[in-house]
Every structure is written in structure tokens, then in C-alpha cells.
Design an enzyme around this catalytic site. Sequence first.
Site, PDB file in Angstrom:
ATOM      1  N   ARG A  23      14.001 -20.708  26.235  1.00 44.86           N
ATOM      2  CA  ARG A  23      13.388 -22.023  26.405  1.00 44.86           C
ATOM      3  C   ARG A  23      12.639 -22.167  27.733  1.00 44.86           C
ATOM      4  O   ARG A  23      11.885 -23.117  27.923  1.00 44.86           O
ATOM      5  CB  ARG A  23      14.469 -23.120  26.265  1.00 44.86           C
ATOM      6  N   GLN A  85      26.292  -6.662  28.964  1.00 46.33           N
ATOM      7  CA  GLN A  85      26.275  -7.064  27.552  1.00 46.33           C
ATOM      8  C   GLN A  85      24.999  -6.462  26.963  1.00 46.33           C
ATOM      9  O   GLN A  85      23.896  -6.872  27.324  1.00 46.33           O
ATOM     10  CB  GLN A  85      26.249  -8.601  27.430  1.00 46.33           C
TER      11      GLN A  85
HETATM   12  C1  UD1 Z   1      26.235 -23.545  26.113  1.00 50.51           C
HETATM   13  C2  UD1 Z   1      27.404 -23.974  25.222  1.00 50.51           C
HETATM   14  C3  UD1 Z   1      27.317 -25.459  24.999  1.00 50.51           C
HETATM   15  C4  UD1 Z   1      27.352 -26.189  26.335  1.00 50.51           C
HETATM   16  C5  UD1 Z   1      26.250 -25.671  27.263  1.00 50.51           C
HETATM   17  C6  UD1 Z   1      26.470 -26.239  28.653  1.00 50.51           C
HETATM   18  C7  UD1 Z   1      27.852 -22.049  23.757  1.00 50.51           C
HETATM   19  C8  UD1 Z   1      27.717 -21.502  22.390  1.00 50.51           C
HETATM   20  N1  UD1 Z   1      27.325 -23.261  23.953  1.00 50.51           N
HETATM   21  O1  UD1 Z   1      25.052 -23.808  25.388  1.00 50.51           O
HETATM   22  O2  UD1 Z   1      28.425 -25.899  24.225  1.00 50.51           O
HETATM   23  O3  UD1 Z   1      27.213 -27.578  26.139  1.00 50.51           O
HETATM   24  O4  UD1 Z   1      26.293 -24.235  27.357  1.00 50.51           O
HETATM   25  O5  UD1 Z   1      25.435 -25.885  29.540  1.00 50.51           O
HETATM   26  O6  UD1 Z   1      28.462 -21.412  24.602  1.00 50.51           O
HETATM   27  N2  UD1 Z   1      24.574 -15.914  27.864  1.00 50.51           N
HETATM   28  C9  UD1 Z   1      24.910 -14.569  27.924  1.00 50.51           C
HETATM   29  N3  UD1 Z   1      24.841 -13.834  26.794  1.00 50.51           N
HETATM   30  C10 UD1 Z   1      24.504 -14.353  25.591  1.00 50.51           C
HETATM   31  C11 UD1 Z   1      24.170 -15.721  25.525  1.00 50.51           C
HETATM   32  C12 UD1 Z   1      24.217 -16.478  26.685  1.00 50.51           C
HETATM   33  O7  UD1 Z   1      25.243 -14.053  28.991  1.00 50.51           O
HETATM   34  O8  UD1 Z   1      24.506 -13.596  24.602  1.00 50.51           O
HETATM   35  C13 UD1 Z   1      24.609 -16.705  29.111  1.00 50.51           C
HETATM   36  C14 UD1 Z   1      23.251 -17.260  29.484  1.00 50.51           C
HETATM   37  O9  UD1 Z   1      22.569 -16.365  30.365  1.00 50.51           O
HETATM   38  C15 UD1 Z   1      23.611 -18.576  30.174  1.00 50.51           C
HETATM   39  C16 UD1 Z   1      24.946 -18.965  29.566  1.00 50.51           C
HETATM   40  O10 UD1 Z   1      25.443 -17.819  28.917  1.00 50.51           O
HETATM   41  O11 UD1 Z   1      23.756 -18.400  31.570  1.00 50.51           O
HETATM   42  C17 UD1 Z   1      24.819 -20.120  28.568  1.00 50.51           C
HETATM   43  O12 UD1 Z   1      23.924 -19.730  27.524  1.00 50.51           O
HETATM   44  P1  UD1 Z   1      22.877 -20.735  26.884  1.00 50.51           P
HETATM   45  O13 UD1 Z   1      22.157 -19.992  25.823  1.00 50.51           O
HETATM   46  O14 UD1 Z   1      22.107 -21.413  27.908  1.00 50.51           O
HETATM   47  O15 UD1 Z   1      23.884 -21.766  26.176  1.00 50.51           O
HETATM   48  P2  UD1 Z   1      23.572 -23.280  25.800  1.00 50.51           P
HETATM   49  O16 UD1 Z   1      22.764 -23.321  24.557  1.00 50.51           O
HETATM   50  O17 UD1 Z   1      23.093 -24.029  26.969  1.00 50.51           O
HETATM   51 CA    CA Z   2      22.424 -23.424  28.950  1.00 48.85          CA
END
Ligand code: UD1
Ligand code: CA
Length: 478
Positions: A23, A85
Site C-alpha cells: 500500500r 521469512q
Molecule cells: C495487522 C493485523 C491487524 C492489526 C494491524 C495493526 C494481521 C493479520 N493483521 O494488519 O489485525 O489491526 O496489523 O497495525 O496480523 N509482515 C511480515 N511478514 C508477512 C506479513 C507481514 O513480516 O508475511 C510484517 C509487515 O512487515 C508489518 C507487520 O508484519 O511490519 C504487519 O503487517 P501488515 O501487512 O501491515 O498487517 P496489517 O494489514 O496492518
Molecule cells: Ca500494518
Amino acid sequence: MPDSLIEQRQLNVLVLAAGLGTRMRSDLAKVLHKLDGRPLINHVCRTATALAPESIYVVIGHQAEDVKTAVLNEIEGQKVVFVTQERQLGTGDAVNAARSYLEDSDSTLVILSGDVPMIRHGTLASLVQHHHRYLERGAACTIVTVRLGDPSGYGRIVRNDEGSFDRIVEQKDANEDERQINEINAGIYCFDTQKLFSALKAVKNHNAQGEYYLTDVPALLKDAGEDIAIFHHNDPQEIEGVNNRVQLADLERLICRRTISRLMLDSGVTFIDPKNAYISSEAVIGRDTVIHPNVTIEGSSEVGSRCEIRSGSHLVNAKVGNGVEIRDNCLIADSEIGDAAVVGPMAHLRGHAVIGEKGRIGNFVEVKKSNLGRRTKASHLTYLGDATIGEDTNIGAGVITCNYDGVRKHETHIGDRVKIGSDTMLVAPVTVGDGAVTAAGSVVIEDVPEDSLVAGVPAKVKKSLRPAQSADGSLTSS
Ligand code: UD1
Ligand code: CA
């Protein structure tokens, strides 16, 4: 578990930072985007260290090497473990990447998101305390939640009829009713480490995004008979996530506004237009200094008391003494300005330039990696690079230190009380002795003796300026 045992329980932190951040619409991994001059991930990691955990685990994936470098820059010397990862299959999968390090650990694990940068140490410390209190009663997990006016984008906290935790539902999986819930998951948790990794095995990717959600774990634990505690927080700004550039800009503004208010209220700094100044939270500014509109102060700059910094000036890691005037549109990077000096308008100091007390650097003067003594002036159209200049020396208009021969940089040394005439070219390496004068337009290719006048192309000694002594010991002019 008795209190003391709980307090001694080992604590680790795991930071999720492997995602690209689609995004953001960027080629740069989201956690590397800067907020207040530092990558997002750095804010989170610095806060994590304040908890004094045993280790900080950082899950990396996208631009792993750069994320690693950024983290090590921030918290060098701490015990950091980088976990890769391979494919970004969701937050649950990201935690799972650390399984081999943590699954058997009898400890508490704080999980933080690399894109939730405003969280404070005090809040995390209270979260851990809260979790440990509930641990005694069997809570396997504590979730940080907050109520938001506009909860869109976040996972919602679904509570059962008794008001206790039921599950987290992601925005994309939520039905109309669930989307009305304004209590959201902050993405910050405390887990019993073993119970987390055990429950994580049962997480499936049957959801709107086809991802393994960490947010499914609390409900799985609850279904297995564990209690889930909620740590309800009142400050929504602290848990704001950065998913796009609008949110990033909002947080930037917020931090800057707080910095400027603190400087006005606590440090006695005047801002002519507080909305139009950009000041790093690490900058230190002294009492009765006046900051005009459109000034940018970045990095760990220090500005003394009673200074005046005019519009359009930009300081980066600058050290400015007391009573200094920086006129309009100057760029001062990695440089120092002594007390009561006047710089600008339109001057450029860089690469560790040092301007002495009561010095004067004027219009269109560039100073690089040079040291100028007290009361020394370069007022117009000049380049000084790799130079050391003494006290009370005047550099005329249009003077250039020719410091580069096309291959290497060379030094220029100029003594005290020297007058370098307008349009003099100082071809380095070269030394101009104390009290010497160069005539306008001189091209100085060899050292100039003390108290002598040189002129011409190439410059030659024309006369000595040293007062001669007559036979009876009285002074005569030569
Ligand atoms: C996530 C939460 C959501 C919460 C929000 C708060 C989940 C499924 N959802 O959503 O409930 O309200 O955060 O900010 O957890 N990341 C990884 N590997 C991955 C995917 C993500 O390391 O495979 C890391 C991203 O770099 C990021 C964090 O995890 O720093 C959160 O990921 P993001 O995709 O932003 O989650 P949200 O959709 O914001
Ligand atoms: Ca997030």
C-alpha cells in the site's frame, strides 16, 4: 506462579518487518521509510531495547540486508537475532519463521509490528506487567486494543455476550456488523512463548487474503481452554500503523508538532510560524532563539541560545553556538558555527566546516571541510575547501581554493591577519603566511611568506610588509 518468579521470567521481543508494504506503492520496503529522519523499524527497535529483553528477534524478508543494516545502526551492541521469512505468507507465518529459536523457550514474548512506530516504552512495560498478572490466572496471551473513531483497515476485536474476548476478525474478512466494531487490534501482543508456537501450528490460510494470520492465534488458544487478556489502551495515536504515505505524513506531522511545542514550552524557543518549520525530535535548541518560517533542522543538530535562523535555511547535524545569525536560505550540513558568527544569506557549509567565533560567511560562499579562525570573514562568492584559515583574516570576493587537481584533493593553509584579495586563486597545496596580502586576481601557486605582498599570474612577492628596523632601533617602513 509467585510474583517474584513471574518478574524473573525471561522476556524476548519479536519484531515483524519482512513485508514489502504494497500500500506504500514504493520500491523501498515499508519499514525503511523514514519518520522523523529514521526508518520506521528503527523506532520500534529502539523502543524494544528499553524493555531490556534477553534478545530481540527481527523477522526480515523484503530488502533483508538493508533492514538488517538499519536495525544494527540503531541498536548496535544489543542482542539481535535476524530471522528470515522466505516468502511473505502473512503475520502468522512471519512469527513461525522464528520457531526454531523460540518454541521451547519458557518465556514471555512481546510481538511488535515494524510499521507501528509510535508505541512507547512505558506502554510496553505496562503491557508486560498486565500480561504477567494475568499469566497467574492462566492467560496465554494479552492483546493491545484501542478504540478508534475510524477503525477501517484494522483487525476488529469481537467480544462475546459477557464482554470477554472471542476472536479477531480482519477488515477484509469482517461482515457488516463486525466492521462497525471500533475496538481494534493494535498488532502488539504479549504471549506465553510455548503456547504461541503450539497454537500457531493450527493456523490455516482460509481467509480473504489467503494468508496465515497471527491474529487467529488468540482464538485458537481460547478454544484450547486458555484465557486471553486484553490490554486496553487509551491513546490511539501510539498504536497508529503506517500502511500508506498519508498515514506516514500524518505521523510525521504529529511528531514535528510535539517537538515544536516542547521547544516552545520547555526550552523557550520562538517559532514565528510553528506550522511551517520542520524540526527533528533529536534537535536541541537554546533559549530565546528565533526560528523563522520554512526552516528545516534535521538530525541531532544543536543550536545555542539567542540565535536567529531565517527563512529557508536547512541544518543537518549542525552545531551552532550562541548568538549566531543564519540568514535566509543557507544549507549547513555536518558543520559548526562559533558564537556570534553571521552566516548567509545563501551560504553552504558542509563536510565538517568550522566557522570561528564572530566569523562572517556571506552570500554564495561555500565552505567544505575547512576550519576558519575567530573573526575571519569570507563575505562574497567564494569556495573554501580543505583549508585551514587563522584568525582575523579577510577572504575577498570571488576567492577560490583550487583544491582538486583532477585526481586528488590538496590543502590550503592561510595564517592570521591575512588579506586575500578579490578573485585570488589559491592553487593547493599552498600556504599563505601570517600577515600576508595577495593582490586582486593573483594566482598563487607557491607558498607566500609571512608579511609579504604577492601579485600576478603566477603570483610573485612584490614587497615585504614587515616593518623594518633602522640602525637606531626605531621602526621605519620598508
Ligand atoms: C495487522 C493485523 C491487524 C492489526 C494491524 C495493526 C494481521 C493479520 N493483521 O494488519 O489485525 O489491526 O496489523 O497495525 O496480523 N509482515 C511480515 N511478514 C508477512 C506479513 C507481514 O513480516 O508475511 C510484517 C509487515 O512487515 C508489518 C507487520 O508484519 O511490519 C504487519 O503487517 P501488515 O501487512 O501491515 O498487517 P496489517 O494489514 O496492518
Ligand atoms: Ca500494518
